[in-house]
Structure formats: C-alpha cells, structure tokens
Design a protein around this motif. Structure first.
Motif, PDB file in Angstrom:
ATOM      1  N   VAL A  53      39.192  38.609  31.584  1.00 28.87           N
ATOM      2  CA  VAL A  53      39.843  39.832  32.043  1.00 28.87           C
ATOM      3  C   VAL A  53      40.767  39.535  33.221  1.00 28.87           C
ATOM      4  O   VAL A  53      40.364  38.861  34.184  1.00 28.87           O
ATOM      5  N   VAL A  54      41.986  40.050  33.167  1.00 28.47           N
ATOM      6  CA  VAL A  54      42.913  39.937  34.290  1.00 28.47           C
ATOM      7  C   VAL A  54      42.295  40.597  35.526  1.00 28.47           C
ATOM      8  O   VAL A  54      41.801  41.729  35.463  1.00 28.47           O
ATOM      9  N   GLY A  55      42.313  39.899  36.632  1.00 28.08           N
ATOM     10  CA  GLY A  55      41.787  40.441  37.879  1.00 28.08           C
ATOM     11  C   GLY A  55      40.303  40.259  38.079  1.00 28.08           C
ATOM     12  O   GLY A  55      39.756  40.723  39.084  1.00 28.08           O
ATOM     13  N   ALA A  56      39.637  39.577  37.166  1.00 32.93           N
ATOM     14  CA  ALA A  56      38.187  39.388  37.307  1.00 32.93           C
ATOM     15  C   ALA A  56      37.847  38.716  38.630  1.00 32.93           C
ATOM     16  O   ALA A  56      36.872  39.078  39.299  1.00 32.93           O
ATOM     17  N   ASP A  57      38.663  37.745  39.023  1.00 28.44           N
ATOM     18  CA  ASP A  57      38.405  37.006  40.254  1.00 28.44           C
ATOM     19  C   ASP A  57      38.817  37.781  41.506  1.00 28.44           C
ATOM     20  O   ASP A  57      38.605  37.316  42.624  1.00 28.44           O
ATOM     21  N   ARG A  58      39.389  38.985  41.315  1.00 27.91           N
ATOM     22  CA  ARG A  58      39.750  39.839  42.447  1.00 27.91           C
ATOM     23  C   ARG A  58      38.901  41.101  42.486  1.00 27.91           C
ATOM     24  O   ARG A  58      39.259  42.075  43.151  1.00 27.91           O
ATOM     25  N   SER A  59      37.789  41.099  41.778  1.00 30.48           N
ATOM     26  CA  SER A  59      36.972  42.307  41.650  1.00 30.48           C
ATOM     27  C   SER A  59      35.497  42.028  41.932  1.00 30.48           C
ATOM     28  O   SER A  59      34.624  42.227  41.071  1.00 30.48           O
ATOM     29  N   PRO A  60      35.164  41.581  43.145  1.00 33.26           N
ATOM     30  CA  PRO A  60      33.775  41.221  43.444  1.00 33.26           C
ATOM     31  C   PRO A  60      32.809  42.398  43.474  1.00 33.26           C
ATOM     32  O   PRO A  60      31.605  42.188  43.364  1.00 33.26           O
ATOM     33  N   GLU A  61      33.326  43.625  43.615  1.00 34.19           N
ATOM     34  CA  GLU A  61      32.458  44.801  43.654  1.00 34.19           C
ATOM     35  C   GLU A  61      32.171  45.361  42.260  1.00 34.19           C
ATOM     36  O   GLU A  61      31.347  46.260  42.105  1.00 34.19           O
ATOM     37  N   SER A  62      32.858  44.862  41.266  1.00 34.17           N
ATOM     38  CA  SER A  62      32.718  45.390  39.916  1.00 34.17           C
ATOM     39  C   SER A  62      31.315  45.165  39.374  1.00 34.17           C
ATOM     40  O   SER A  62      30.677  44.147  39.651  1.00 34.17           O
ATOM     41  N   SER A  63      30.863  46.092  38.557  1.00 36.35           N
ATOM     42  CA  SER A  63      29.558  45.947  37.923  1.00 36.35           C
ATOM     43  C   SER A  63      29.606  44.987  36.733  1.00 36.35           C
ATOM     44  O   SER A  63      28.560  44.559  36.236  1.00 36.35           O
ATOM     45  N   TYR A  64      30.795  44.632  36.285  1.00 36.92           N
ATOM     46  CA  TYR A  64      30.952  43.818  35.074  1.00 36.92           C
ATOM     47  C   TYR A  64      31.684  42.494  35.319  1.00 36.92           C
ATOM     48  O   TYR A  64      31.277  41.442  34.819  1.00 36.92           O
ATOM     49  N   LEU A  65      32.762  42.530  36.100  1.00 41.19           N
ATOM     50  CA  LEU A  65      33.657  41.379  36.167  1.00 41.19           C
ATOM     51  C   LEU A  65      33.089  40.142  36.854  1.00 41.19           C
ATOM     52  O   LEU A  65      33.478  39.022  36.486  1.00 41.19           O
ATOM     53  N   PRO A  66      32.180  40.239  37.829  1.00 45.43           N
ATOM     54  CA  PRO A  66      31.593  39.000  38.349  1.00 45.43           C
ATOM     55  C   PRO A  66      30.914  38.160  37.269  1.00 45.43           C
ATOM     56  O   PRO A  66      30.875  36.926  37.377  1.00 45.43           O
ATOM     57  N   ALA A  67      30.408  38.808  36.230  1.00 41.33           N
ATOM     58  CA  ALA A  67      29.806  38.055  35.130  1.00 41.33           C
ATOM     59  C   ALA A  67      30.862  37.277  34.350  1.00 41.33           C
ATOM     60  O   ALA A  67      30.597  36.174  33.857  1.00 41.33           O
ATOM     61  N   LYS A  68      32.073  37.835  34.242  1.00 35.52           N
ATOM     62  CA  LYS A  68      33.158  37.089  33.594  1.00 35.52           C
ATOM     63  C   LYS A  68      33.592  35.903  34.453  1.00 35.52           C
ATOM     64  O   LYS A  68      33.945  34.842  33.935  1.00 35.52           O
ATOM     65  N   VAL A  69      33.550  36.063  35.771  1.00 30.53           N
ATOM     66  CA  VAL A  69      33.854  34.945  36.656  1.00 30.53           C
ATOM     67  C   VAL A  69      32.820  33.837  36.467  1.00 30.53           C
ATOM     68  O   VAL A  69      33.158  32.650  36.401  1.00 30.53           O
ATOM     69  N   ALA A  70      31.550  34.226  36.368  1.00 35.08           N
ATOM     70  CA  ALA A  70      30.494  33.241  36.129  1.00 35.08           C
ATOM     71  C   ALA A  70      30.717  32.529  34.797  1.00 35.08           C
ATOM     72  O   ALA A  70      30.532  31.302  34.689  1.00 35.08           O
ATOM     73  N   GLN A  71      31.134  33.278  33.785  1.00 35.27           N
ATOM     74  CA  GLN A  71      31.426  32.675  32.486  1.00 35.27           C
ATOM     75  C   GLN A  71      32.575  31.666  32.608  1.00 35.27           C
ATOM     76  O   GLN A  71      32.488  30.543  32.083  1.00 35.27           O
ATOM     77  N   GLU A  72      33.635  32.055  33.294  1.00 33.24           N
ATOM     78  CA  GLU A  72      34.767  31.152  33.473  1.00 33.24           C
ATOM     79  C   GLU A  72      34.347  29.868  34.182  1.00 33.24           C
ATOM     80  O   GLU A  72      34.796  28.774  33.830  1.00 33.24           O
ATOM     81  N   ASN A  73      33.484  30.001  35.177  1.00 31.92           N
ATOM     82  CA  ASN A  73      33.030  28.820  35.913  1.00 31.92           C
ATOM     83  C   ASN A  73      32.225  27.879  35.021  1.00 31.92           C
ATOM     84  O   ASN A  73      32.369  26.647  35.113  1.00 31.92           O
ATOM     85  N   LEU A  74      31.381  28.431  34.173  1.00 28.52           N
ATOM     86  CA  LEU A  74      30.625  27.595  33.233  1.00 28.52           C
ATOM     87  C   LEU A  74      31.573  26.802  32.328  1.00 28.52           C
ATOM     88  O   LEU A  74      31.356  25.615  32.057  1.00 28.52           O
ATOM     89  N   ILE A  75      32.620  27.473  31.878  1.00 27.55           N
ATOM     90  CA  ILE A  75      33.588  26.819  30.987  1.00 27.55           C
ATOM     91  C   ILE A  75      34.296  25.675  31.712  1.00 27.55           C
ATOM     92  O   ILE A  75      34.425  24.561  31.190  1.00 27.55           O
TER      93      ILE A  75
END
Length: 249
Positions: free
Chosen positions: A96-118
């Motif tokens: 998701v665009v902006g995932a790394d700029r949305s630390p308060e989101s209920s969903y997007l930090p999980a996408k950041v974690a996914q990106e880091n695993l990759i």
C-alpha cells in the motif's frame, strides 16, 4: 513463464491471473479454495515447485491489528521459505502506498512488517505499492460514519481501479526483480472528502460528508502526503468518473 498467484481467486488475483494467461504465461491461481493455506503452510511447497515467479496478493480475513500482523508474518514467512527452498527467482507482493508513513494505522504497520520480511528473505523481489481501490470507496465511507455523517480529512487522495492495480502487478511479475518497491496510483489527484461525497451522491446515499482535518483513516492522522505517492509512480489509465459511469450501466 510459470507464475503462481496466491490469493489468485480474489478481486486482484483473479484479474492478475487473467492478464497473465492472456499474455501467454502459465498462471496458476492458489488460495484456500484450491487447498493451499499460506498461514498454516499446507500445500505451499508443492504449489511453488517449478515456478519462475510467485505473486502474493493474499489478505487477512480480519482487520484487527494483531490478527493482520499475525497473518502477514505467517503467510509471507511460509511463502518465502518455500520459494527459497524451491529456487524461485522472483517474489512479487502487493502493498500500500504510504504504509511506511502510517504508524498509527490499525492495518498498515502489518504491511510494513510484510515488506521487511520480503527484503530480508534473500529471494529476489518486487513490492508493488498501490493506492486505495475505487471498489472500496463505499467501505471507506462506512468506517468513517457516525450516525448520518461521514467525516473525512480534506487531504490529497489518488484512488485507482482494481484493474489498473492488477495490470501493475502482472507487469511486475513478468519483469526482472527490482529488489525494491514501485508505486502505482490513479491518474487524478483529488481531495479525499470530495471523492467520498461524490461517490455517495452517485449512489443516492443521503449521508452527509464533512471535511474534518482531524478525521482519521483507519486510525491514522492524515497529512498531505499520507496516502498519495511521493516521487515517481505508475499512473493508472482508468479515471474515477469513467469507472463510476461504467458501474451505473
């Protein structure tokens, strides 16, 4: 190319599979309905055997923060481990665009974690970050509704058609890995509250949309660059007005 698409029966995955097949590739759709479970790992090793590339467009069935994080950690971890063992040459994931700029989101930090695993997996990869889909505008309004009022921050918004998302993902799958992220967004930069207002009006929905700078989006405080691309991106071809006109036919 043989390309295995996990989440291949969903909104994006089914379109990715169709596009790849139309281009002459061997695209295989995998999902729990085909007997493959990325969270438990059941069937994953067999599914990736012989694949030139793997596309991951899976999503958590629950959007509760802990559930989303657990889903992406397990699902992505199982896919990457199986791909590494099988020698798969390219992992493509939708983010998701902006995932790394949305630390308060209920969903997007999980996408950041996914990106880091990759990134840390050692498997060659491309992450395709997309903006919000036209198909989800009504759902966005529902989550922002209090009584008969919808509160939306008046910030830049660049939604796109799922068909354009699928095109970006399919093109990434047949290209060489970039070992980084590429972004895609709708062709027009609009205002978030105006898009939701227009979308509801087009459906005859009587709810009132209020431009509220303090309104959050899935828990995230909104700024001018929170959910739009910053820098280069691939623009979609389908404009919101044309998509809405097609839906009403």
């Amino acid at each position: 190319m043989r390309i295995v698409v996990f989440g291949g029966t969903g909104l994006i995955g089914s379109q990715v599979v169709s596009r790849l097949r139309e281009a002459g590739h061997e695209a295989v759709a995998q999902s729990p309905s085909t007997g493959v479970n990325t969270v438990t790992g059941d069937g994953v090793a067999d599914a990736v055997a012989g694949a030139d590339a793997v596309v991951d467009v899976t999503n958590s069935p629950s959007f509760a923060p802990d559930d989303v994080l657990a889903f992406f950690r397990a699902s992505t971890g199982n896919l990457l481990a199986a791909e590494k063992a099988a020698g798969v040459g390219h992992h493509v994931a939708l983010s998701v665009v902006g995932a790394d700029r949305s630390p308060e989101s209920s969903y997007l930090p999980a996408k950041v974690a996914q990106e880091n695993l990759i990134r840390e997996s050692g498997v060659p990869y491309t992450i395709v970050r997309a903006t919000q889909f036209f198909e989800f505008l009504a759902g966005i309004a529902d989550t922002a509704t209090e009584g008969d009022t919808v509160r939306i921050a008046p910030v830049p918004f660049q939604p796109m058609a799922s068909a354009d998302v699928a095109a970006a993902v399919a093109d990434a799958a047949v290209a060489a890995p970039v070992n980084g992220a590429v972004e895609t967004a709708g062709p027009d930069r609009l205002r978030f509250d105006e898009v939701i207002r227009q979308s509801l009006a087009a459906k005859g929905d009587p709810r009132r949309v209020v431009a509220d700078p303090a309104a959050r989006y899935f828990g995230q405080t909104m700024g001018d660059d929170t959910i739009v691309p910053v820098g280069d991106y691939r623009p979609g071809a389908i404009r919101l007005a044309d998509w809405q006109a097609a839906q009403s036919r």
